[in-house]
Design an enzyme around this catalytic site. Sequence first.
Site, mmCIF file in Angstrom:
data_model
loop_
_atom_site.group_PDB
_atom_site.id
_atom_site.type_symbol
_atom_site.label_atom_id
_atom_site.label_comp_id
_atom_site.label_asym_id
_atom_site.label_seq_id
_atom_site.Cartn_x
_atom_site.Cartn_y
_atom_site.Cartn_z
ATOM 1 N N HIS A 148 0.828 -1.205 0.000
ATOM 2 C CA HIS A 148 0.000 0.000 0.000
ATOM 3 C C HIS A 148 0.861 1.253 0.000
ATOM 4 O O HIS A 148 0.509 2.260 -0.619
ATOM 5 C CB HIS A 148 -0.931 -0.013 1.220
ATOM 6 C CG HIS A 148 -2.076 0.933 1.116
ATOM 7 N ND1 HIS A 148 -2.115 2.128 1.778
ATOM 8 C CD2 HIS A 148 -3.253 0.854 0.423
ATOM 9 C CE1 HIS A 148 -3.249 2.746 1.518
ATOM 10 N NE2 HIS A 148 -3.959 1.996 0.693
ATOM 11 N N CYS A 149 2.002 1.187 0.661
ATOM 12 C CA CYS A 149 2.864 2.361 0.816
ATOM 13 C C CYS A 149 3.497 2.808 -0.497
ATOM 14 O O CYS A 149 3.863 3.977 -0.640
ATOM 15 C CB CYS A 149 3.974 2.071 1.820
ATOM 16 S SG CYS A 149 3.410 1.474 3.425
#
Length: 370
Positions: free
Chosen positions: A333-334
């Site tokens: 996600h990052c």
Amino acid sequence: MSWRMPAETAPHERTWMAFPREGMTLGGTDAERDEGYAAWSAVARAVAEFEPVAMLVDPSETVRARSLLGDTVEQIAAPVDEFWMRDHGPTFVVDDERPGVLGAVDWIFNGWGAPGWADWRLSAEHARAVAAHVDAELVSSVLVNEGGGIHVDGTGTVLLTETVQLDPRRNPFADRARVDAEMLRTIGATTAIWLPRGLTRDYDEFGTNGHVDIVATFAAPGLVLLHAQPDAAHPDHAVMPEIRAALDGATDAAGRGLEIIELPAPAQLRDAEGFVDYSYVNHLVVNGGVIACGFGDATADDRARGILRDAYPGRRVVTVDARPLFARGGGIHCITQQQPALPRVDPPRSADDAPGAPAIAGESTEQVQR
């Protein structure tokens, strides 16, 4: 105008990423660098199975990016230092009163609190560069914030952590009321649910000081997926009940309590640097699928896939080994940021068109769906 950040489960136009470049984050040896390049590329290829991927590539990495990504990913030349696109890229928003308009929130990015080790000044320009590339209206913010520090349900609720937005290294004069007001102005959040903190590893020297996107996320309005650490030998075993208590006592923008589904951590507790923050919460929802973190634990990875399949019905769950990402400070996600699809807006008919006349052949009045 009234901006709103859609839920990650809403249809996407594309996913944005930034290709790694040599430096401290990537690693100091050839093997470490190769591992980092391979990890970012594997995520990009996995996402590209579901939707287009656009990758910012530093001019020094053009040849390598082309060799690793081929023609599956659109590559856009831009200066890059940090390459955690969720954090320094734009947060995309829409205006429900202007269906064809895309907005891009440009938070102030200072490298997660301006630590001495971070190289962030080039990537702090990425939100504006991407906004210009997609012809989005720029929504400038005076708040130091990162995309990994927020999660929304798309209907007015945002998850925050007190140690990120209220971090004195980021926003020394902020309080909850000021942050709440800025969340309303920029992403349309009418209700902020404040979590007390993040995971233990995230407070190390190279951490973000408590990003929420490794702790909790909305699978749907009213439904939260929450990290769980069942092993009492890990410090997060004591941390998570405090975080869960904040969610148990919260209500969302619709006034309802939250249903919570736990995503248990894998069995591994430590790596060479200390206690790990391996979390299946740090997945990316894409068109028709979910790109899930894998940690080399067959039992736990399979269990997480099952929970994600149930939480996101009708989506195919694909696991990518996220250990090289977590070793560098984040997860799937990052390193990704979704751009929402806008509804199709047909031009107005002329006065000569009869009421109820059919649309021109080949046109559609339905919203974009994937």
